[in-house]
Design a protein around this motif. Structure first.
Motif, PDB file in Angstrom:
ATOM      1  N   LEU A   1       0.824  -1.206   0.000  1.00 56.54           N
ATOM      2  CA  LEU A   1       0.000   0.000   0.000  1.00 56.54           C
ATOM      3  C   LEU A   1       0.860   1.258   0.000  1.00 56.54           C
ATOM      4  O   LEU A   1       0.639   2.192  -0.792  1.00 56.54           O
ATOM      5  CB  LEU A   1      -0.922  -0.026   1.229  1.00 56.54           C
ATOM      6  N   VAL A   2       1.864   1.303   0.862  1.00 56.12           N
ATOM      7  CA  VAL A   2       2.739   2.470   0.972  1.00 56.12           C
ATOM      8  C   VAL A   2       3.565   2.652  -0.311  1.00 56.12           C
ATOM      9  O   VAL A   2       3.758   3.778  -0.775  1.00 56.12           O
ATOM     10  CB  VAL A   2       3.651   2.349   2.204  1.00 56.12           C
ATOM     11  N   THR A   3       4.026   1.557  -0.889  1.00 55.75           N
ATOM     12  CA  THR A   3       4.805   1.654  -2.127  1.00 55.75           C
ATOM     13  C   THR A   3       3.967   2.256  -3.246  1.00 55.75           C
ATOM     14  O   THR A   3       4.431   3.137  -3.988  1.00 55.75           O
ATOM     15  CB  THR A   3       5.317   0.259  -2.552  1.00 55.75           C
ATOM     16  N   ARG A   4       2.721   1.807  -3.390  1.00 53.11           N
ATOM     17  CA  ARG A   4       1.844   2.366  -4.430  1.00 53.11           C
ATOM     18  C   ARG A   4       1.631   3.862  -4.219  1.00 53.11           C
ATOM     19  O   ARG A   4       1.694   4.653  -5.169  1.00 53.11           O
ATOM     20  CB  ARG A   4       0.489   1.639  -4.420  1.00 53.11           C
ATOM     21  N   GLN A   5       1.384   4.248  -2.982  1.00 49.84           N
ATOM     22  CA  GLN A   5       1.160   5.665  -2.692  1.00 49.84           C
ATOM     23  C   GLN A   5       2.427   6.491  -2.939  1.00 49.84           C
ATOM     24  O   GLN A   5       2.360   7.620  -3.429  1.00 49.84           O
ATOM     25  CB  GLN A   5       0.707   5.838  -1.249  1.00 49.84           C
ATOM     26  N   ALA A   6       3.585   5.911  -2.616  1.00 54.05           N
ATOM     27  CA  ALA A   6       4.845   6.614  -2.844  1.00 54.05           C
ATOM     28  C   ALA A   6       5.093   6.807  -4.341  1.00 54.05           C
ATOM     29  O   ALA A   6       5.533   7.880  -4.781  1.00 54.05           O
ATOM     30  CB  ALA A   6       6.000   5.849  -2.206  1.00 54.05           C
ATOM     31  N   LEU A   7       4.818   5.781  -5.141  1.00 56.33           N
ATOM     32  CA  LEU A   7       4.997   5.892  -6.586  1.00 56.33           C
ATOM     33  C   LEU A   7       4.028   6.912  -7.174  1.00 56.33           C
ATOM     34  O   LEU A   7       4.373   7.646  -8.112  1.00 56.33           O
ATOM     35  CB  LEU A   7       4.827   4.526  -7.252  1.00 56.33           C
ATOM     36  N   ASN A   8       2.825   6.977  -6.645  1.00 54.33           N
ATOM     37  CA  ASN A   8       1.878   8.009  -7.079  1.00 54.33           C
ATOM     38  C   ASN A   8       2.429   9.400  -6.791  1.00 54.33           C
ATOM     39  O   ASN A   8       2.287  10.326  -7.598  1.00 54.33           O
ATOM     40  CB  ASN A   8       0.528   7.831  -6.376  1.00 54.33           C
ATOM     41  N   ALA A   9       3.060   9.550  -5.622  1.00 55.88           N
ATOM     42  CA  ALA A   9       3.636  10.848  -5.254  1.00 55.88           C
ATOM     43  C   ALA A   9       4.796  11.211  -6.178  1.00 55.88           C
ATOM     44  O   ALA A   9       4.970  12.377  -6.545  1.00 55.88           O
ATOM     45  CB  ALA A   9       4.102  10.809  -3.799  1.00 55.88           C
ATOM     46  N   VAL A  10       5.609  10.215  -6.554  1.00 58.66           N
ATOM     47  CA  VAL A  10       6.719  10.465  -7.484  1.00 58.66           C
ATOM     48  C   VAL A  10       6.175  11.012  -8.799  1.00 58.66           C
ATOM     49  O   VAL A  10       6.690  12.012  -9.338  1.00 58.66           O
ATOM     50  CB  VAL A  10       7.512   9.164  -7.742  1.00 58.66           C
ATOM     51  N   ARG A  11       5.154  10.389  -9.327  1.00 59.58           N
ATOM     52  CA  ARG A  11       4.583  10.829 -10.609  1.00 59.58           C
ATOM     53  C   ARG A  11       3.967  12.225 -10.492  1.00 59.58           C
ATOM     54  O   ARG A  11       4.104  13.055 -11.390  1.00 59.58           O
ATOM     55  CB  ARG A  11       3.535   9.817 -11.078  1.00 59.58           C
ATOM     56  N   ALA A  12       3.309  12.488  -9.369  1.00 64.18           N
ATOM     57  CA  ALA A  12       2.665  13.789  -9.181  1.00 64.18           C
ATOM     58  C   ALA A  12       3.681  14.924  -9.083  1.00 64.18           C
ATOM     59  O   ALA A  12       3.387  16.066  -9.451  1.00 64.18           O
ATOM     60  CB  ALA A  12       1.795  13.754  -7.921  1.00 64.18           C
ATOM     61  N   ASN A  13       4.889  14.601  -8.599  1.00 61.23           N
ATOM     62  CA  ASN A  13       5.901  15.642  -8.383  1.00 61.23           C
ATOM     63  C   ASN A  13       6.949  15.705  -9.486  1.00 61.23           C
ATOM     64  O   ASN A  13       7.935  16.436  -9.361  1.00 61.23           O
ATOM     65  CB  ASN A  13       6.606  15.403  -7.040  1.00 61.23           C
ATOM     66  N   ALA A  14       6.735  14.957 -10.573  1.00 63.39           N
ATOM     67  CA  ALA A  14       7.740  14.885 -11.639  1.00 63.39           C
ATOM     68  C   ALA A  14       8.026  16.256 -12.239  1.00 63.39           C
ATOM     69  O   ALA A  14       9.186  16.632 -12.450  1.00 63.39           O
ATOM     70  CB  ALA A  14       7.281  13.911 -12.720  1.00 63.39           C
ATOM     71  N   ARG A  15       7.011  17.032 -12.524  1.00 61.74           N
ATOM     72  CA  ARG A  15       7.203  18.344 -13.138  1.00 61.74           C
ATOM     73  C   ARG A  15       7.962  19.286 -12.203  1.00 61.74           C
ATOM     74  O   ARG A  15       8.841  20.033 -12.641  1.00 61.74           O
ATOM     75  CB  ARG A  15       5.847  18.955 -13.531  1.00 61.74           C
ATOM     76  N   ARG A  16       7.623  19.245 -10.927  1.00 62.98           N
ATOM     77  CA  ARG A  16       8.308  20.117  -9.964  1.00 62.98           C
ATOM     78  C   ARG A  16       9.792  19.799  -9.904  1.00 62.98           C
ATOM     79  O   ARG A  16      10.633  20.693  -9.809  1.00 62.98           O
ATOM     80  CB  ARG A  16       7.673  19.945  -8.581  1.00 62.98           C
ATOM     81  N   ARG A  17      10.135  18.522 -10.006  1.00 60.22           N
ATOM     82  CA  ARG A  17      11.536  18.124  -9.994  1.00 60.22           C
ATOM     83  C   ARG A  17      12.245  18.632 -11.256  1.00 60.22           C
ATOM     84  O   ARG A  17      13.392  19.072 -11.195  1.00 60.22           O
ATOM     85  CB  ARG A  17      11.629  16.602  -9.909  1.00 60.22           C
ATOM     86  N   GLU A  18      11.567  18.575 -12.394  1.00 58.94           N
ATOM     87  CA  GLU A  18      12.158  19.040 -13.658  1.00 58.94           C
ATOM     88  C   GLU A  18      12.461  20.532 -13.619  1.00 58.94           C
ATOM     89  O   GLU A  18      13.421  21.000 -14.226  1.00 58.94           O
ATOM     90  CB  GLU A  18      11.209  18.737 -14.818  1.00 58.94           C
ATOM     91  N   ASP A  19      11.636  21.299 -12.918  1.00 59.00           N
ATOM     92  CA  ASP A  19      11.798  22.758 -12.865  1.00 59.00           C
ATOM     93  C   ASP A  19      12.717  23.214 -11.735  1.00 59.00           C
ATOM     94  O   ASP A  19      12.887  24.415 -11.522  1.00 59.00           O
ATOM     95  CB  ASP A  19      10.419  23.421 -12.698  1.00 59.00           C
ATOM     96  N   TYR A  20      13.300  22.276 -11.007  1.00 59.57           N
ATOM     97  CA  TYR A  20      14.122  22.613  -9.846  1.00 59.57           C
ATOM     98  C   TYR A  20      15.367  23.379 -10.288  1.00 59.57           C
ATOM     99  O   TYR A  20      16.008  23.049 -11.290  1.00 59.57           O
ATOM    100  CB  TYR A  20      14.540  21.325  -9.120  1.00 59.57           C
ATOM    101  N   ILE A  21      15.739  24.402  -9.530  1.00 59.61           N
ATOM    102  CA  ILE A  21      16.897  25.225  -9.858  1.00 59.61           C
ATOM    103  C   ILE A  21      18.131  24.691  -9.136  1.00 59.61           C
ATOM    104  O   ILE A  21      18.166  24.621  -7.911  1.00 59.61           O
ATOM    105  CB  ILE A  21      16.652  26.691  -9.458  1.00 59.61           C
ATOM    106  N   GLY A  22      19.147  24.320  -9.914  1.00 57.54           N
ATOM    107  CA  GLY A  22      20.386  23.804  -9.335  1.00 57.54           C
ATOM    108  C   GLY A  22      20.268  22.343  -8.950  1.00 57.54           C
ATOM    109  O   GLY A  22      19.275  21.669  -9.250  1.00 57.54           O
TER     110      GLY A  22
END
Length: 298
Positions: free
Chosen positions: A60-81
């Motif tokens: 259950l926790v792994t599925r939720q964690a992977l969902n969080a990774v996908r949801a935050n993908a764009r924010r990671r791409e726009d990270y400065i430095g």
């Protein structure tokens, strides 16, 4: 089954579940959110249908964690430095007795795991760190057992090819090197710093452009030593600044305070008696969790 039993089972496994989420996400803050969402789902489960609570909750926790990774993908791409994992303040002084657990949450390993795909990372963590069987892992990542075996093999080879030999220094050695470093940096002793640094010592700072920090890694003992003397010289002119030594990610860590405000965390990686890496967290959003120690487990 009562709500109390749901809570009791979840609370018993919380350190392990938090560790799984943190090793997949590299963020204590996001891991807390994942555990909260996971508990809400867990609370609706008929416990009579659960044969193995640990495996069920890990999935259950792994599925939720992977969902969080996908949801935050764009924010990671726009990270400065440079992007670094959130530092994890540990409530135990030394967890190195469990070498696998100590390495798995080390900053060096978490940075390395960033080079895997999210599914490969989850498979590697669940298999290599926590020892779950392939059927449970397949259910967690929604892949076939055959696919999971292939991912585990690729991830293991990838990590082994890039990981540094992990031999945690004993507490006395770590303390001695950290104290020598603090003395040399505070007094501007360039030769003293150079004696402590590995030839390819690296300073990597994470700020997302929200505070002053080097935008690119600084590589090489001389460059890092020069940068350190200048940084400490400037810090000494800053009123109300103090530094305390803590244990983050089983690594000696300098927590920098400006008054009551945490301004930074500098994790010092020591291998074979030399400082090899400084992982510096300056992004204020990532410093919230260094004020509260956590429990980890496998």
């Amino acid at each position: 089954m009562t709500t109390d039993e749901h809570a009791e089972r979840f609370t018993l496994l919380r350190p392990l579940l938090f560790t799984i989420a943190y090793e997949i996400l590299g963020s204590a803050t996001e891991s807390d959110d994942v555990l909260q969402d996971s508990y809400l789902r867990w609370a609706e489960v008929d416990l009579a249908t659960v044969r193995d609570t640990k495996s069920y909750l890990a999935r259950l926790v792994t599925r939720q964690a992977l969902n969080a990774v996908r949801a935050n993908a764009r924010r990671r791409e726009d990270y400065i430095g440079p992007w670094l994992p959130e530092p994890l303040l540990l409530d135990q002084h030394d967890a190195s007795a469990d070498v696998v657990l100590a390495e798995s949450v080390s900053m060096a390993m978490l940075v390395l795991l960033e080079t895997l795909t999210p599914n490969e990372r989850a498979v590697f963590v669940l298999r290599e760190v926590f020892g779950f069987d392939y059927h449970d892992i397949a259910a967690a990542v929604d892949k076939s057992v055959t696919a999971v075996r292939q991912m585990a093999h690729r991830a293991r080879e990838h990590v082994q090819a890039r990981r540094k030999r992990f031999e945690p220094a004993d507490t006395a050695t770590t303390t001695q090197i950290t104290e020598q470093f603090m003395t040399a940096a505070a007094t501007g002793d360039l030769d003293g710093l150079l004696a402590l640094l590995a030839p390819n010592a690296t300073w990597t700072a994470d700020s997302d452009g929200k505070t002053i920090a080097a935008r690119r890694p600084i590589v090489g003992a001389e460059k890092v030593a020069t940068f350190l003397t200048e940084t400490f010289r400037t810090a000494q002119l800053t009123p109300d600044q103090r530094i305390e030594i803590a244990n983050c990610n089983n690594t000696p860590t300098l927590i920098i305070h400006n008054g009551d405000h945490v301004a930074g965390a500098c994790l010092i990686e020591i291998i074979d008696g030399k400082i090899t890496n400084f992982y510096v967290i300056r992004n204020p959003d990532k410093l919230i969790t260094v004020t509260a120690p956590r429990q980890i487990s496998r």
